[in-house]
Enzyme design. Structure first.
Site, mmCIF file in Angstrom:
data_model
loop_
_atom_site.group_PDB
_atom_site.id
_atom_site.type_symbol
_atom_site.label_atom_id
_atom_site.label_comp_id
_atom_site.label_asym_id
_atom_site.label_seq_id
_atom_site.Cartn_x
_atom_site.Cartn_y
_atom_site.Cartn_z
ATOM 1 N N ARG A 215 -2.378 18.624 -2.594
ATOM 2 C CA ARG A 215 -1.725 18.389 -3.883
ATOM 3 C C ARG A 215 -2.745 18.383 -5.008
ATOM 4 N NH1 ARG A 215 3.435 15.142 -2.612
ATOM 5 N NH2 ARG A 215 3.941 16.119 -0.632
ATOM 6 N N GLU A 217 -3.037 16.885 -7.750
ATOM 7 C CA GLU A 217 -2.501 15.751 -8.509
ATOM 8 C C GLU A 217 -3.110 15.724 -9.913
ATOM 9 O OE1 GLU A 217 -0.152 13.968 -7.429
ATOM 10 O OE2 GLU A 217 -0.204 13.957 -5.233
ATOM 11 N N ARG A 223 -4.225 5.673 -4.820
ATOM 12 C CA ARG A 223 -3.352 6.040 -3.696
ATOM 13 C C ARG A 223 -3.069 7.542 -3.599
ATOM 14 N NH1 ARG A 223 0.112 4.748 -7.763
ATOM 15 N NH2 ARG A 223 2.052 5.930 -7.800
ATOM 16 N N HIS A 224 -3.746 8.336 -4.426
ATOM 17 C CA HIS A 224 -3.589 9.796 -4.358
ATOM 18 C C HIS A 224 -4.900 10.475 -4.034
ATOM 19 C CE1 HIS A 224 -0.036 8.892 -6.941
ATOM 20 N NE2 HIS A 224 0.485 9.862 -6.221
ATOM 21 N N GLU A 357 4.632 3.561 -2.576
ATOM 22 C CA GLU A 357 5.504 4.366 -1.714
ATOM 23 C C GLU A 357 4.730 4.806 -0.469
ATOM 24 O OE1 GLU A 357 7.342 7.921 -3.575
ATOM 25 O OE2 GLU A 357 6.877 8.942 -1.698
ATOM 26 N N SER A 360 8.853 9.510 1.969
ATOM 27 C CA SER A 360 10.104 9.966 1.377
ATOM 28 C C SER A 360 10.859 10.751 2.416
ATOM 29 C CB SER A 360 9.845 10.887 0.180
ATOM 30 O OG SER A 360 9.404 10.148 -0.921
ATOM 31 N N ARG A 408 -1.954 6.053 3.473
ATOM 32 C CA ARG A 408 -1.288 4.946 2.768
ATOM 33 C C ARG A 408 -0.774 3.898 3.745
ATOM 34 N NH1 ARG A 408 2.308 7.244 -2.271
ATOM 35 N NH2 ARG A 408 0.702 8.594 -3.174
HETATM 36 P P1 ATP Z 1 3.940 9.684 -5.173
HETATM 37 O O1 ATP Z 1 5.197 9.594 -5.966
HETATM 38 O O2 ATP Z 1 3.420 8.363 -4.704
HETATM 39 O O3 ATP Z 1 2.889 10.545 -5.790
HETATM 40 P P2 ATP Z 1 5.330 11.732 -3.758
HETATM 41 O O4 ATP Z 1 6.729 11.243 -3.870
HETATM 42 O O5 ATP Z 1 4.856 12.792 -4.676
HETATM 43 O O6 ATP Z 1 4.325 10.473 -3.826
HETATM 44 P P3 ATP Z 1 6.050 12.949 -1.299
HETATM 45 O O7 ATP Z 1 6.144 14.358 -1.713
HETATM 46 O O8 ATP Z 1 7.289 12.166 -1.173
HETATM 47 O O9 ATP Z 1 5.023 12.213 -2.262
HETATM 48 O O10 ATP Z 1 5.179 12.904 0.046
HETATM 49 C C1 ATP Z 1 5.488 12.071 1.163
HETATM 50 C C2 ATP Z 1 4.402 11.028 1.370
HETATM 51 O O11 ATP Z 1 3.106 11.642 1.471
HETATM 52 C C3 ATP Z 1 4.252 10.046 0.211
HETATM 53 O O12 ATP Z 1 5.190 9.015 0.310
HETATM 54 C C4 ATP Z 1 2.835 9.564 0.423
HETATM 55 O O13 ATP Z 1 2.768 8.560 1.414
HETATM 56 C C5 ATP Z 1 2.120 10.793 0.928
HETATM 57 N N1 ATP Z 1 1.435 11.476 -0.183
HETATM 58 C C6 ATP Z 1 1.964 12.326 -1.061
HETATM 59 N N2 ATP Z 1 1.063 12.759 -1.951
HETATM 60 C C7 ATP Z 1 -0.096 12.158 -1.622
HETATM 61 C C8 ATP Z 1 -1.425 12.203 -2.146
HETATM 62 N N3 ATP Z 1 -1.727 12.974 -3.198
HETATM 63 N N4 ATP Z 1 -2.382 11.447 -1.566
HETATM 64 C C9 ATP Z 1 -2.082 10.680 -0.488
HETATM 65 N N5 ATP Z 1 -0.855 10.605 0.056
HETATM 66 C C10 ATP Z 1 0.135 11.328 -0.486
HETATM 67 MG MG MG Z 2 8.079 10.736 -2.482
#
Ligand code: ATP
Ligand code: MG
Length: 434
Positions: A215, A217, A223-224, A357, A360, A408
């Protein structure tokens, strides 16, 4: 090969008199003149090697006195019960061999006596991981993965590996890493979502994958990361309730397994694990909004995504793992199944730890026509999802699934401040090495 007969942690005072060979790093040398202590560190702990310098072989004494801290040594000797030594024993060496000499000064003090910032620790991660507290995190992470795999295998899942080089985004263009190599656009995969759904059209029925997601980000947070390990499942003939129950059981079992087999590591980290009780509380999105507005804080509109601040507020109110359910369909991705009788809300959910979180998931849309219209509603072009959509035309069972962030889960389990502490070699905007 070099024969280590025991790890330090396997030696007991009752083994007094037996010959053992240990191997590991030199944790510390204490030379008191007539007596010299070499403390050896291996994966399972410390062992004190005691040399009586007047009586011992001269070459052995020279070797022990001359060895630098963190060098790799092989020690053959006899166990002696010694109540004053750590763990109640010491080793009286017959031979000490230096297998690899460590330079000095060290970039980091692995004994932990001199503290270091996270960045310094990550820069010298190989040394940092010699600190029992750093190593403990990854022993626990291994136990978490093992427990998750056990849960999946017990329930008849098949482990799969989906491609990480892909031609389309999972959910539109943001947060994507482009790759320049192919004659056409290509990216690192953000999620195995589309592929695990395609696998539902094959009859495999229950699949899981523990693999990387990528990602780009926008923000630097605790946490990312840009590369993360996602624990993904997809289940045919299941709805969102079925996979929420799978998820809470998988998480709770992982806690239980860690508490059973990682007692020593938890103690090193000073963590007293509370195994989360199932079933986790279910709170609908609408209820969450009401809870947040009762607090008199800035109010959110129905249809807004829940921001980090509100997440924290809800977390502090609830104080344990919970599910956020029944989200507005407009907030969740196109592949989320809307309620048949109330299509403005959907069967998507998030698993929340009070601080963030964790996962999902959702029941997915399995109807081809509905999926096309959902993709269009999200302003995306169905043509770019050809390969994904095709399987929905030739017999797609109803299905549901989720994606759980491994780091996480470990971070929140152990109360680690930063996700980087739960990843061996974290990748973020500022860190591509080591
Ligand atoms: P957030 O809203 O916290 O950025 P997300 O909703 O974008 O997360 P999802 O696409 O739902 O993330 O991904 C499923 C799971 O993967 C998340 O709940 C999280 O635990 C993990 N995850 C997602 N993006 C990341 C990241 N950049 N770094 C670490 N863990 C991640
Ligand atoms: Mg999510």
């Amino acid at each position: 090969m070099i024969l280590r007969t025991h790890y330090s942690g396997e030696i007991r005072p009752e083994m007094d008199g037996s010959e053992v060979t240990l191997a590991g790093h030199v944790h510390e040398i204490r030379d008191l003149g007539g007596i010299c202590f070499l403390v050896l560190r291996d994966r399972e702990g410390l062992a004190q090697v005691t040399v009586l310098t007047k009586r011992a072989d001269r070459k052995l004494v020279e070797t022990v006195r001359g060895v630098s801290r963190e060098s790799v040594v092989l020690v053959r000797g006899r166990v002696k019960a010694e109540p004053k030594a750590p763990n109640g024993f010491e080793i009286l060496p017959e031979a000490v061999e230096v297998l690899s000499r460590a330079d000095s000064p060290l970039p980091l003090d692995p004994t932990g006596k001199v503290g270091a910032e996270l960045d310094t620790r990550l820069d010298a991660r190989f040394l940092d991981l010699r600190r029992p507290a750093s190593m403990a995190v990854f022993k626990i992470e291994s136990a978490v993965m093992r427990s998750l795999r056990n849960t999946f295998y017990e329930k008849g899942f098949i482990e799969v590996c989906t491609p990480k080089i892909v031609a389309t985004a999972t959910e539109g263009g943001t947060a994507l890493f482009p790759i320049s190599y192919f004659e056409r656009e290509a990216f690192l995969n953000q999620s195995p979502q589309l592929y695990k759904q395609i696998l539902m059209a094959t009859g495999l029925d229950r699949v899981f994958e523990i693999g990387p997601i990528f990602r780009a980000e926008e923000h630097d947070t605790r946490r990312h990361l840009n590369e993360a390990i996602s624990v993904d499942v997809e289940v045919s003939y299941a709805d969102h309730e079925d996979v929420m129950s799978l998820l809470e059981n998988a998480v709770s079992s992982a806690y239980r397994y860690v508490s059973e087999i990682c007692e020593k590591e938890l103690q090193i980290l000073g963590v007293d694990l509370d195994i989360p009780k199932t079933p986790f509380r279910r709170i609908t999105y609408t209820e969450a909004l009401e809870m947040a507005s009762e607090s008199g804080r800035k109010s959110m509109e129905w249809g807004d995504d829940i921001d980090t601040e509100t997440e924290h507020y809800l977390g502090s109110l609830i104080g344990e793992h919970y599910f956020l359910t029944d989200w507005p369909s407009s907030v969740k991705p196109y592949y989320t199944q809307p309620y048949e009788d109330k299509p403005e809300i959907c069967k998507g959910f998030d698993l929340m730890h009070p601080s963030m979180e964790l996962a999902s998931g959702a029941q997915r849309v399995h109807d081809y026509e509905l999926l096309i219209s959902r993709i269009k509603e999200k302003g995306l072009n169905p043509e770019s999802f050809e390969f994904y959509l095709k399987p929905f035309r030739y017999g797609m069972p109803p299905h549901a699934g989720w994606g759980l962030g491994l780091a996480r889960l470990v971070q929140t389990m152990l109360g680690l401040e930063n996700i980087r502490d739960a990843v061996l070699f974290p990748r973020d905007r500022r860190r591509l090495v080591p």
